[in-house]
Design a protein around this motif. Structure first.
Motif, PDB file in Angstrom:
ATOM      1  N   GLY A  93       0.777  -1.230   0.000  1.00 57.04           N
ATOM      2  CA  GLY A  93       0.000   0.000   0.000  1.00 57.04           C
ATOM      3  C   GLY A  93       0.808   1.279   0.000  1.00 57.04           C
ATOM      4  N   VAL A  94       2.074   1.205  -0.413  1.00 55.59           N
ATOM      5  CA  VAL A  94       2.907   2.409  -0.472  1.00 55.59           C
ATOM      6  C   VAL A  94       3.534   2.525  -1.855  1.00 55.59           C
ATOM      7  N   THR A  95       3.879   3.750  -2.223  1.00 50.95           N
ATOM      8  CA  THR A  95       4.609   4.002  -3.468  1.00 50.95           C
ATOM      9  C   THR A  95       6.084   4.098  -3.130  1.00 50.95           C
ATOM     10  N   ALA A  96       6.844   3.126  -3.582  1.00 51.79           N
ATOM     11  CA  ALA A  96       8.251   2.991  -3.186  1.00 51.79           C
ATOM     12  C   ALA A  96       9.141   3.785  -4.134  1.00 51.79           C
ATOM     13  N   ALA A  97       9.049   5.100  -4.033  1.00 53.81           N
ATOM     14  CA  ALA A  97       9.786   6.030  -4.885  1.00 53.81           C
ATOM     15  C   ALA A  97      10.463   7.076  -3.991  1.00 53.81           C
ATOM     16  N   PRO A  98      11.391   7.861  -4.556  1.00 54.38           N
ATOM     17  CA  PRO A  98      11.854   7.969  -5.928  1.00 54.38           C
ATOM     18  C   PRO A  98      12.518   6.677  -6.420  1.00 54.38           C
ATOM     19  N   ALA A  99      12.300   6.377  -7.682  1.00 54.08           N
ATOM     20  CA  ALA A  99      12.775   5.121  -8.238  1.00 54.08           C
ATOM     21  C   ALA A  99      13.892   5.355  -9.255  1.00 54.08           C
ATOM     22  N   TYR A 100      14.794   4.387  -9.314  1.00 57.51           N
ATOM     23  CA  TYR A 100      15.841   4.322 -10.345  1.00 57.51           C
ATOM     24  C   TYR A 100      15.812   2.898 -10.869  1.00 57.51           C
ATOM     25  N   CYS A 101      15.735   2.732 -12.173  1.00 55.51           N
ATOM     26  CA  CYS A 101      15.631   1.395 -12.757  1.00 55.51           C
ATOM     27  C   CYS A 101      16.831   1.110 -13.648  1.00 55.51           C
ATOM     28  N   THR A 102      17.613   0.101 -13.288  1.00 56.88           N
ATOM     29  CA  THR A 102      18.793  -0.233 -14.079  1.00 56.88           C
ATOM     30  C   THR A 102      18.420  -0.799 -15.446  1.00 56.88           C
ATOM     31  N   PHE A 185       8.281   8.649 -14.041  1.00 65.11           N
ATOM     32  CA  PHE A 185       7.000   8.129 -14.528  1.00 65.11           C
ATOM     33  C   PHE A 185       6.738   6.693 -14.068  1.00 65.11           C
ATOM     34  N   LEU A 186       7.757   5.980 -13.625  1.00 65.46           N
ATOM     35  CA  LEU A 186       7.604   4.558 -13.321  1.00 65.46           C
ATOM     36  C   LEU A 186       6.499   4.245 -12.304  1.00 65.46           C
ATOM     37  N   PRO A 187       6.347   4.998 -11.212  1.00 65.05           N
ATOM     38  CA  PRO A 187       5.225   4.691 -10.316  1.00 65.05           C
ATOM     39  C   PRO A 187       3.873   4.790 -11.003  1.00 65.05           C
ATOM     40  N   TRP A 188       3.745   5.715 -11.951  1.00 63.26           N
ATOM     41  CA  TRP A 188       2.483   5.844 -12.679  1.00 63.26           C
ATOM     42  C   TRP A 188       2.318   4.709 -13.684  1.00 63.26           C
ATOM     43  N   ARG A 189       3.427   4.240 -14.273  1.00 64.55           N
ATOM     44  CA  ARG A 189       3.347   3.078 -15.158  1.00 64.55           C
ATOM     45  C   ARG A 189       2.861   1.858 -14.372  1.00 64.55           C
TER      46      ARG A 189
END
Length: 206
Positions: A93-102, A185-189
């Motif tokens: 139930g949480v948004t685990a951001a800010p995100a960095y995707c390798t 944008f990844l959390p929204w994706r």
């Protein structure tokens, strides 16, 4: 190098304030609402990795883990963040951001190949070999084997060092800002995946 297994949550204060955290998940399958979250793996780039296991019927309360993942002052490093963000959002139930995707960074700078899996990236960028033998194993069983634990830990073990090299390549190719926009944008994706648009490009003409 030690792999620590925790049940249902992590201890409070496990990681230093503000440290970036590599994150991965293991689930019962690839359909997030159907296939429950079994394991969350964590690393701050140090010598140890931490695994958080959730039992069948878990309420996923995990207040310390949720606070860590939801902390806006910590970067979270992933390989294929889209899947992990969706699993964490759905079950914790949480948004685990800010995100960095390798994987996203790799696709932006390693345009000379279509091989962007973790195994290939670790080999090319860091000169290390990792085993993916346990990738399709049963993560919901009553016990995790040593091989499963090591496999799960290896999914977060190299992400900090890979980020350093990928950032150098992004800067070299003038794609740092483009990468950041993709990461933002990844959390929204992931939300689109959960809302029913996993395979549809809503920006496409047809």
């Amino acid at each position: 190098m030690t792999v620590h297994l925790h049940e249902e949550d992590i201890p409070a204060g496990l990681f230093a304030p503000g440290a970036s955290i590599a994150v991965d998940t293991e689930t019962m399958g690839l359909i997030t609402p159907r296939d429950r979250l079994c394991l969350v793996q964590l690393s701050d780039g140090g010598p140890d990795e931490h695994l958080v296991r959730f039992s069948p019927g878990s309420d996923y309360a995990a207040p310390n883990l949720k606070a860590l993942l939801a902390d806006p002052g910590r970067d979270k490093l992933y390989h294929f963040a889209r899947f992990d963000l969706a699993a964490i959002r759905h079950y914790l139930g949480v948004t685990a951001a800010p995100a960095y995707c390798t994987k996203t960074a790799s696709r932006l700078v390693r345009t000379y190949t279509d091989r962007h899996g973790l195994k290939e990236l670790v080999r090319e960028l860091l000169g290390q070999d990792i085993s993916k033998q346990q990738q399709s194993s049963d993560w919901g069983g009553p016990e995790l084997s040593d091989a499963q634990k090591d496999y799960a830990a290896s999914d977060v073990r190299y992400l900090h060092k890979m980020r350093e090299e990928l950032d150098r390549r992004l800067a070299r190719e003038g794609r740092t800002e483009l990468a950041k926009a993709c990461f933002d944008f990844l959390p929204w994706r992931a939300e689109l995946d959960l809302a029913g648009w996993p395979d549809i490009d809503i920006f496409a003409h047809v």
